[in-house]
Motif scaffolding. Structure first.
Motif, PDB file in Angstrom:
ATOM      1  N   ILE A 125      53.567  37.762  58.319  1.00 60.89           N
ATOM      2  CA  ILE A 125      53.119  38.187  56.987  1.00 60.89           C
ATOM      3  C   ILE A 125      54.044  37.707  55.880  1.00 60.89           C
ATOM      4  CG2 ILE A 125      51.975  40.224  57.942  1.00 60.89           C
ATOM      5  CD1 ILE A 125      54.327  41.902  56.857  1.00 60.89           C
ATOM      6  N   ARG A 126      55.055  36.930  56.237  1.00 62.23           N
ATOM      7  CA  ARG A 126      55.983  36.411  55.229  1.00 62.23           C
ATOM      8  C   ARG A 126      55.341  35.219  54.519  1.00 62.23           C
ATOM      9  NH1 ARG A 126      60.013  35.852  58.383  1.00 62.23           N
ATOM     10  NH2 ARG A 126      61.026  37.854  57.972  1.00 62.23           N
ATOM     11  N   THR A 127      55.436  35.175  53.190  1.00 63.77           N
ATOM     12  CA  THR A 127      54.823  34.087  52.408  1.00 63.77           C
ATOM     13  C   THR A 127      55.840  33.505  51.432  1.00 63.77           C
ATOM     14  OG1 THR A 127      53.954  35.704  50.820  1.00 63.77           O
ATOM     15  CG2 THR A 127      52.486  35.016  52.605  1.00 63.77           C
ATOM     16  N   ASP A 128      55.427  32.459  50.751  1.00 63.13           N
ATOM     17  CA  ASP A 128      56.313  31.693  49.872  1.00 63.13           C
ATOM     18  C   ASP A 128      56.552  32.437  48.556  1.00 63.13           C
ATOM     19  OD1 ASP A 128      57.664  29.782  48.407  1.00 63.13           O
ATOM     20  OD2 ASP A 128      56.311  28.141  48.948  1.00 63.13           O
ATOM     21  N   GLY A 129      57.807  32.736  48.265  1.00 60.95           N
ATOM     22  CA  GLY A 129      58.152  33.407  47.018  1.00 60.95           C
ATOM     23  C   GLY A 129      57.884  32.572  45.792  1.00 60.95           C
ATOM     24  N   ALA A 130      57.681  31.258  45.971  1.00 59.35           N
ATOM     25  CA  ALA A 130      57.370  30.380  44.844  1.00 59.35           C
ATOM     26  C   ALA A 130      56.004  30.691  44.237  1.00 59.35           C
ATOM     27  CB  ALA A 130      57.407  28.914  45.287  1.00 59.35           C
ATOM     28  N   LEU A 131      55.217  31.541  44.903  1.00 61.74           N
ATOM     29  CA  LEU A 131      53.920  31.950  44.365  1.00 61.74           C
ATOM     30  C   LEU A 131      54.054  32.974  43.234  1.00 61.74           C
ATOM     31  CD1 LEU A 131      51.908  32.351  47.689  1.00 61.74           C
ATOM     32  CD2 LEU A 131      51.502  30.633  45.916  1.00 61.74           C
ATOM     33  N   GLU A 132      55.221  33.564  43.090  1.00 60.68           N
ATOM     34  CA  GLU A 132      55.371  34.645  42.113  1.00 60.68           C
ATOM     35  C   GLU A 132      55.102  34.200  40.671  1.00 60.68           C
ATOM     36  OE1 GLU A 132      55.940  38.506  40.674  1.00 60.68           O
ATOM     37  OE2 GLU A 132      55.257  37.617  42.548  1.00 60.68           O
ATOM     38  N   PRO A 133      55.636  33.045  40.209  1.00 59.07           N
ATOM     39  CA  PRO A 133      55.294  32.625  38.835  1.00 59.07           C
ATOM     40  C   PRO A 133      53.795  32.415  38.634  1.00 59.07           C
ATOM     41  CG  PRO A 133      57.209  31.424  39.640  1.00 59.07           C
ATOM     42  CD  PRO A 133      56.656  32.168  40.814  1.00 59.07           C
ATOM     43  N   LEU A 134      53.111  31.900  39.658  1.00 59.67           N
ATOM     44  CA  LEU A 134      51.656  31.731  39.549  1.00 59.67           C
ATOM     45  C   LEU A 134      50.973  33.087  39.445  1.00 59.67           C
ATOM     46  CD1 LEU A 134      49.075  30.009  39.640  1.00 59.67           C
ATOM     47  CD2 LEU A 134      49.186  30.149  42.142  1.00 59.67           C
ATOM     48  N   ARG A 135      51.403  34.038  40.255  1.00 62.26           N
ATOM     49  CA  ARG A 135      50.803  35.386  40.191  1.00 62.26           C
ATOM     50  C   ARG A 135      50.989  35.973  38.799  1.00 62.26           C
ATOM     51  NH1 ARG A 135      51.942  40.322  39.621  1.00 62.26           N
ATOM     52  NH2 ARG A 135      54.169  39.855  39.456  1.00 62.26           N
ATOM     53  N   GLU A 136      52.181  35.827  38.235  1.00 69.38           N
ATOM     54  CA  GLU A 136      52.456  36.369  36.901  1.00 69.38           C
ATOM     55  C   GLU A 136      51.573  35.702  35.848  1.00 69.38           C
ATOM     56  OE1 GLU A 136      56.622  35.784  36.402  1.00 69.38           O
ATOM     57  OE2 GLU A 136      57.183  37.555  37.580  1.00 69.38           O
ATOM     58  N   ARG A 137      51.416  34.378  35.966  1.00 71.42           N
ATOM     59  CA  ARG A 137      50.580  33.644  35.003  1.00 71.42           C
ATOM     60  C   ARG A 137      49.132  34.092  35.092  1.00 71.42           C
ATOM     61  NH1 ARG A 137      48.770  31.636  30.694  1.00 71.42           N
ATOM     62  NH2 ARG A 137      48.244  29.449  30.515  1.00 71.42           N
ATOM     63  N   LEU A 138      48.624  34.230  36.304  1.00 71.72           N
ATOM     64  CA  LEU A 138      47.244  34.676  36.478  1.00 71.72           C
ATOM     65  C   LEU A 138      47.060  36.100  35.957  1.00 71.72           C
ATOM     66  CD1 LEU A 138      46.504  33.279  40.056  1.00 71.72           C
ATOM     67  CD2 LEU A 138      45.487  32.490  37.915  1.00 71.72           C
TER      68      LEU A 138
END
Length: 291
Positions: A125-138
């Motif tokens: 269930i571990r995923t890429d933390g680099a997704l966080e800026p995209l989540r914030e933008r969305l």
């Protein structure tokens, strides 16, 4: 007997489809439930052992008060396929991806906290933390209902403000006309036809309301007329609406490009959410059946 026939007999003997349905019923998400219904028996002893280890670890964590985060989230594979091909996602699709990324963020935190006690589960269930800026933008750009937010871009906010200003002016003028033409109208209201604001003029009125007839009632007793004196303002409104729509499409295009650049990590996050939900459902079922 060939291998396919043997597999069918084995599935029937195990009541596999019934087991999968019971499993799917315990999933928090419809997307996970569909994956649960499509599961096949583990192809090897090793893969079966991994599945079992994940379930046991999920159950142990739940027993200690640390149940896996799980909730409803949408299927996003169609969106990811489209943005990989440089297509554009809709607001509702991007809102759905936001929910997936929010859950993936929770799962990353969960995995970090329980990596030592549940290694097989947390690795899945571990995923890429680099997704966080995209989540914030969305999250900043798309409302939960899928509408593009004014705050997504200053140019979008300005275009929508202009549209609201013109529309407010037009409605104010229409309200004034309701009084001026009261004896020529079927009622004290205005409405829309073909995207234009119109007055409901009686077809037998003793005086005409100068303008463009954009429709009539089924009985023919009412003509829907855009007053000529409002045509220019109506044109301005259509132009303002078109500009706002262009700005909204531009924002969706930019966001879709950003998602496309991270489509693979987004897909991994989606399947991490699926795995977490399946493990949680399996752990709940095990607890219910004491197995």
């Amino acid at each position: 007997m060939d291998s396919e026939a043997q597999e069918q007999r084995t599935r029937a003997a195990l009541e596999w489809d019934l087991l999968l349905e019971r499993f799917a019923e315990r999933c928090a998400s419809r997307a996970s439930a569909e994956y649960a219904r499509a599961l096949t028996p583990a192809p090897t002893r090793e893969s079966a052992a991994v599945r079992l280890a994940r379930t046991r670890q999920a159950l142990a964590l739940a027993d200690s008060g640390h149940e896996l985060p799980a909730r409803e989230f949408p299927e996003i594979t169609e969106l990811l396929e489209r943005v990989r091909a440089h297509g554009v996602g809709s607001g509702s699709e991007l809102a759905g991806l936001t929910r997936v990324l929010e859950l993936a963020k929770e799962l990353r935190a969960f995995a970090k906290s329980h990596a030592e006690s549940a290694p097989e589960l947390t690795n899945a269930i571990r995923t890429d933390g680099a997704l966080e800026p995209l989540r914030e933008r969305l999250a900043a750009s798309i409302e939960p209902d899928g509408q593009v937010a004014d705050r997504a871009a200053p140019s979008l906010a300005a275009a929508r403000a202009k549209k609201r200003e013109v529309e407010s002016d037009l409605k104010r003028r229409l309200t004034q006309m309701l009084g001026r033409y009261a004896d020529l109208l079927q009622g004290q209201y205005y409405t829309e036809r073909e995207g234009r604001y119109v007055l409901p003029v009686r077809s037998d009125a003793h005086l005409p309301v100068e303008g463009i007839v954009l429709g009539s009632s089924s009985s023919g007793g009412t003509l829907f007329v855009e007053p000529r004196e409002l045509s220019e303002l109506g044109n301005r409104l259509r132009l303002a609406e078109a500009e706002a729509a262009r700005e909204e499409a531009r924002v969706l295009g930019l966001l879709s490009t950003q998602v496309g650049e991270l489509a693979d990590p987004c897909e991994e996050a989606f399947f991490a959410c699926i795995v977490a939900d399946l493990c949680r459902a399996a752990a709940r079922w095990a607890a219910e059946t004491h197995s």
